[in-house]
Design an enzyme around this catalytic site. Sequence first.
Site, mmCIF file in Angstrom:
data_model
loop_
_atom_site.group_PDB
_atom_site.id
_atom_site.type_symbol
_atom_site.label_atom_id
_atom_site.label_comp_id
_atom_site.label_asym_id
_atom_site.label_seq_id
_atom_site.Cartn_x
_atom_site.Cartn_y
_atom_site.Cartn_z
ATOM 1 N N ASP A 168 -1.026 -40.178 3.886
ATOM 2 C CA ASP A 168 -2.275 -40.600 3.248
ATOM 3 C C ASP A 168 -2.893 -39.423 2.496
ATOM 4 O OD1 ASP A 168 -3.299 -39.155 5.339
ATOM 5 O OD2 ASP A 168 -4.656 -40.715 6.079
ATOM 6 N N LYS B 274 7.779 4.999 -7.045
ATOM 7 C CA LYS B 274 8.764 4.059 -6.507
ATOM 8 C C LYS B 274 8.205 2.626 -6.549
ATOM 9 C CE LYS B 274 12.067 3.369 -2.847
ATOM 10 N NZ LYS B 274 13.306 4.049 -3.218
ATOM 11 N N TYR C 205 0.833 -1.210 0.000
ATOM 12 C CA TYR C 205 0.000 0.000 0.000
ATOM 13 C C TYR C 205 0.856 1.244 0.000
ATOM 14 C CZ TYR C 205 -3.881 -2.753 1.993
ATOM 15 O OH TYR C 205 -4.866 -3.657 2.225
HETATM 16 N N1 COA Z 1 5.380 2.502 -1.125
HETATM 17 C C1 COA Z 1 6.311 2.960 -1.965
HETATM 18 N N2 COA Z 1 7.401 3.639 -1.555
HETATM 19 C C2 COA Z 1 7.523 3.852 -0.237
HETATM 20 C C3 COA Z 1 6.574 3.401 0.683
HETATM 21 C C4 COA Z 1 5.452 2.698 0.195
HETATM 22 N N3 COA Z 1 4.509 2.242 1.013
HETATM 23 N N4 COA Z 1 6.966 3.746 1.929
HETATM 24 C C5 COA Z 1 8.134 4.398 1.797
HETATM 25 N N5 COA Z 1 8.474 4.472 0.489
HETATM 26 C C6 COA Z 1 9.678 5.067 -0.083
HETATM 27 C C7 COA Z 1 9.946 6.472 0.400
HETATM 28 O O1 COA Z 1 9.309 7.394 -0.441
HETATM 29 C C8 COA Z 1 11.446 6.539 0.304
HETATM 30 O O2 COA Z 1 11.778 6.732 -1.050
HETATM 31 P P1 COA Z 1 13.187 7.386 -1.496
HETATM 32 O O3 COA Z 1 14.264 6.523 -0.935
HETATM 33 O O4 COA Z 1 13.122 7.364 -2.987
HETATM 34 O O5 COA Z 1 13.181 8.767 -0.905
HETATM 35 C C9 COA Z 1 11.902 5.130 0.660
HETATM 36 O O6 COA Z 1 10.785 4.294 0.356
HETATM 37 C C10 COA Z 1 12.280 4.969 2.115
HETATM 38 O O7 COA Z 1 11.198 5.378 2.941
HETATM 39 P P2 COA Z 1 11.390 5.683 4.492
HETATM 40 O O8 COA Z 1 12.032 7.015 4.677
HETATM 41 O O9 COA Z 1 12.064 4.525 5.127
HETATM 42 O O10 COA Z 1 9.893 5.688 4.991
HETATM 43 P P3 COA Z 1 9.078 6.945 5.513
HETATM 44 O O11 COA Z 1 9.572 7.272 6.880
HETATM 45 O O12 COA Z 1 9.104 8.015 4.485
HETATM 46 O O13 COA Z 1 7.599 6.388 5.595
HETATM 47 C C11 COA Z 1 5.687 5.196 6.336
HETATM 48 C C12 COA Z 1 7.197 5.409 6.514
HETATM 49 C C13 COA Z 1 5.224 4.028 7.178
HETATM 50 C C14 COA Z 1 4.943 6.468 6.746
HETATM 51 C C15 COA Z 1 5.419 4.896 4.820
HETATM 52 O O14 COA Z 1 6.174 3.750 4.509
HETATM 53 C C16 COA Z 1 3.995 4.757 4.404
HETATM 54 O O15 COA Z 1 3.283 5.727 4.261
HETATM 55 N N6 COA Z 1 3.530 3.499 4.120
HETATM 56 C C17 COA Z 1 2.230 3.226 3.583
HETATM 57 C C18 COA Z 1 1.135 3.471 4.597
HETATM 58 C C19 COA Z 1 -0.232 3.159 4.057
HETATM 59 O O16 COA Z 1 -0.504 3.214 2.876
HETATM 60 N N7 COA Z 1 -1.170 2.776 4.971
HETATM 61 C C20 COA Z 1 -2.494 2.413 4.621
HETATM 62 C C21 COA Z 1 -2.659 0.954 4.390
HETATM 63 S S1 COA Z 1 -2.394 -0.054 5.813
#
Ligand code: COA
Length: 288
Positions: free
Chosen positions: A269, A20, A9
């Site tokens: 089985d 990404k 997600y």
């Molecule tokens: N999908 C795609 N890319 C993602 C991602 C995701 N779910 N979560 C993080 N990334 C990307 C970031 O943009 C970052 O990209 P970059 O290296 O090109 O800058 C990289 O992955 C590393 O991210 P990071 O800094 O470790 O994470 P964060 O602190 O920015 O975010 C969360 C953490 C949990 C807030 C984030 O992962 C998120 O929003 N996840 C999805 C939540 C969601 O959709 N919830 C509803 C359904 S349960």
Amino acid sequence: MHSRRALLYMPGDNWKMITKSVTLGVDTICMDMEDGTAINKKAEARVTIAKALRELDFGASEKLARINSVGSGWEKDDIEAILPYHLDGIVIPKVESFEQVEWAGRIIEAAELKNGWPINSIRILIGVETARGILNLKEIAVHPRLDAIICGGEDFAASIGATRTKSAIELLYARQAILVACAANDLQAIDIVTIDYKDQKALRIEAEFGAGLGFSGKQVVHPNQAPVVQTAFTPSDEAIAYAKRIISTFETSQKEGKGAYALDGKMIDMPLLKNAQKVLARAKAAGR
Ligand code: COA
Ligand code: MG
């Protein structure tokens, strides 16, 4: 049915995360308009997801979008904003009745007819994540357009007032209720999110436990979670080799007139044959 070992997600208004996601080789990408998207970003999420569906190449990844729940007041605008771009499927969260699935099924079928797309080409996956949803699983799970039921652990815990623990013991009943409803209707079952997304060890343990329970995949929320989960839901070389041995020795023993026989000191089985066939089917779905 598309293999959905990991279902990733991201908030539907987050263009950076969406772009990404298509580079990660993840089985399923789900752009979210529900709880991952702030209330004041719902409209922006619809536009951003539509743009992604138009412009991005998702490669072998399945492209899904999660709408807001049926009855939230947002669901109609959500589904209408994305359907014209023929995505692979819609995720409906917090489903509690057959009629809620049917509501989406009718709108999707109308879009398929209008655009000349094959009937049933757009699938429905549902989140069952409330007490009422779990109670009504039996009638919900028979809907013909369903591919999978997703277990929403946090929402279910909130629904029954459970305190979440690392072992997730408080979710076992809901997880197994979903597994049984899915097995009875040939649906995929998709397990809870490990929200502690930095803990890779906890993720591996929870993913392997979920695979052992019978889930076909797991929801993930961070790119680093995807490979761990996809590995956990792919049968290992040893599991594949053992399944093949059961299938070949079973055939021989049947010819010899024996329903049960011994292999490596274990009784084999019919149910073990069926399980071995499931392992091979899962391996095949994962491209092994
Ligand atoms: N999908 C795609 N890319 C993602 C991602 C995701 N779910 N979560 C993080 N990334 C990307 C970031 O943009 C970052 O990209 P970059 O290296 O090109 O800058 C990289 O992955 C590393 O991210 P990071 O800094 O470790 O994470 P964060 O602190 O920015 O975010 C969360 C953490 C949990 C807030 C984030 O992962 C998120 O929003 N996840 C999805 C939540 C969601 O959709 N919830 C509803 C359904 S349960
Ligand atoms: Mg939720």
